[in-house]
Write an enzyme that holds these catalytic residues in place. Structure first.
Site, PDB file in Angstrom:
ATOM      1  N   CYS A  77       0.864  -1.187   0.000  1.00 24.78           N
ATOM      2  CA  CYS A  77       0.000   0.000   0.000  1.00 24.78           C
ATOM      3  C   CYS A  77       0.898   1.234   0.000  1.00 24.78           C
ATOM      4  O   CYS A  77       2.110   1.130  -0.176  1.00 24.78           O
ATOM      5  CB  CYS A  77      -0.946  -0.002   1.207  1.00 24.78           C
ATOM      6  SG  CYS A  77      -0.111   0.253   2.796  1.00 24.78           S
ATOM      7  N   ALA A  78       0.307   2.395   0.211  1.00 25.76           N
ATOM      8  CA  ALA A  78       1.084   3.633   0.108  1.00 25.76           C
ATOM      9  C   ALA A  78       2.064   3.798   1.259  1.00 25.76           C
ATOM     10  O   ALA A  78       3.243   4.108   1.053  1.00 25.76           O
ATOM     11  CB  ALA A  78       0.148   4.839   0.042  1.00 25.76           C
TER      12      ALA A  78
END
Length: 379
Positions: A77-78
């Site tokens: 994910c980020a």
């Protein structure tokens, strides 16, 4: 998370090793679809599934049949949090998975040092591969001294590496005023009391002192007289400067890449600079020795990496194989360069202003400014 959970962190360095070694693994990327389409971890043997995190809040049962059981699985994910949450659900469903520690932000910042060659006087040249961003930096080492070219803002990596080699950084150079990443050159020079060099034609608006990098200027590293010869090579920017090191290596900045050539538009002057770009590539570079090893400031696609993870190729090979060097008709060349431009880098105007010293964003803002892929090339 339960203590016996199968969820393990995987560092950006460990992922980089897998990519360089062309290992097969599977990535479940839980960022939004537009973020995944814009920029992802790339590798020759990576398989992907992109399912946004918000689509998995109620569970992972619906995607279990798409997650392999015979391959390493990495959830991405980020910033890390969402991937841990999803990875825990997969672990509870009986799957063995890892998550990317620090998320794509950590992937963007990882630098992989690779030795690319020796120098005649006993020194060496190292390439720092920012594999998640496509940036390439260099350290030239000779007789206890070092010069750094196109440093990123992760300055500790260079300072620590110099300490490990027991060398003093004396000169720090930027081939041009960068627009896609924040330079760490000035900060390193200040930290070591060294000299910071910048092409003067790119530096008309900077707010700090620098030593002008001008055509024919020779910078010596160490007592073995390893010369860095500046070669004015406009086109990506009006001040773009290449370096010939030890008569063996051509540091081409963002003018020439392995699979592509530099874009001339990041100061809004594509039509003005495309002629300079052609002059550099088709005249100035043609006068150079074809056995020079080209070391660019960026790579664009993962296939440009060599077996050891470095990015380099002989100039003569590029003259033969790089499409951007083989367009005889000048109008066709102009059309390729000005009519085929990729999207501009994220926050490139703010990055240019930061590199001029006009603004000083905090570290978190700098991270956000740099998020995304390398977009310095025309293919």
């Amino acid at each position: 998370m339960k203590e016996d959970s199968a969820v393990k962190p995987m560092t950006a360095a460990e992922v980089a090793e897998k990519v360089i070694n062309k290992e097969s693994f599977f990535i479940l990327d839980v960022r939004n679809e537009d973020a995944f389409a814009d920029w992802k971890i790339e590798g020759e043997n990576i398989h992907y599934l992109n399912i946004p995190y918000f689509d998995l809040l109620d569970g992972v049962e619906d995607i279990l049949d798409q997650i392999p059981t015979d391959n390493d699985v990495l959830v991405v994910c980020a910033k890390e949090g969402s991937s841990i949450f999803v990875a825990e659900m997969l672990a509870e469903a009986g799957r063995e998975v890892s998550y990317l520690q620090g998320g794509m932000r950590a992937w963007s910042e990882h630098l992989e040092p690779v030795k690319v060659g020796d120098l005649k006087g006993g020194g060496a040249i190292y390439q720092f591969v920012r594999i998640g961003k496509g940036c390439l930096s260099y350290m030239i080492v000779s007789n206890g001294e070092a010069a750094i070219v196109d440093a990123t803002r992760m300055t500790n990596v260079f300072l620590d590496f110099a300490k490990k080699l027991d060398v003093n950084i004396t000169n720090v150079l930027d081939t041009h005023l960068h627009a896609d990443h924040i330079s760490g050159g000035r900060q390193i020079a200040e930290a070591v009391n060294g000299t910071y060099w910048l092409p003067p034609k790119d530096a008309t608006e900077v707010t700090f002192d620098f030593e002008p990098l001008e055509d024919g200027r020779v910078i010596t590293v160490g007592t073995s007289k390893i010369d860095i010869q500046a070669l004015y090579s406009p086109g990506h920017t009006i001040g773009s400067t290449s370096f010939i090191v030890d008569d063996a290596y051509l540091l081409s900045g963002d003018i020439l890449f392995i699979d592509s050539i530099g874009r001339p538009d990041l100061a809004g002057l594509a039509e003005d600079w495309v002629g300079d770009l052609r002059e550099t590539l088709y005249s100035r570079y043609r006068e150079l020795a074809e056995d020079l090893l080209v070391l660019p400031a960026h790579f664009m696609i993962i296939e440009e990496l060599n077996e050891d993870g470095s990015v380099s190729e002989k100039l003569g090979v590029l003259f033969a194989n790089n499409h951007g060097l083989n367009i005889e008709d000048e109008q066709e060349f102009r059309q390729l360069v000005t009519g085929n431009l990729p999207p501009q880098p994220n926050a490139y105007q703010e990055i240019r202003q930061t590199n001029m010293g006009k603004i000083t964003p905090d570290e978190e803002t700098q991270r956000e400014m740099e998020i995304g892929p390398n977009r310095c090339a025309v293919r």
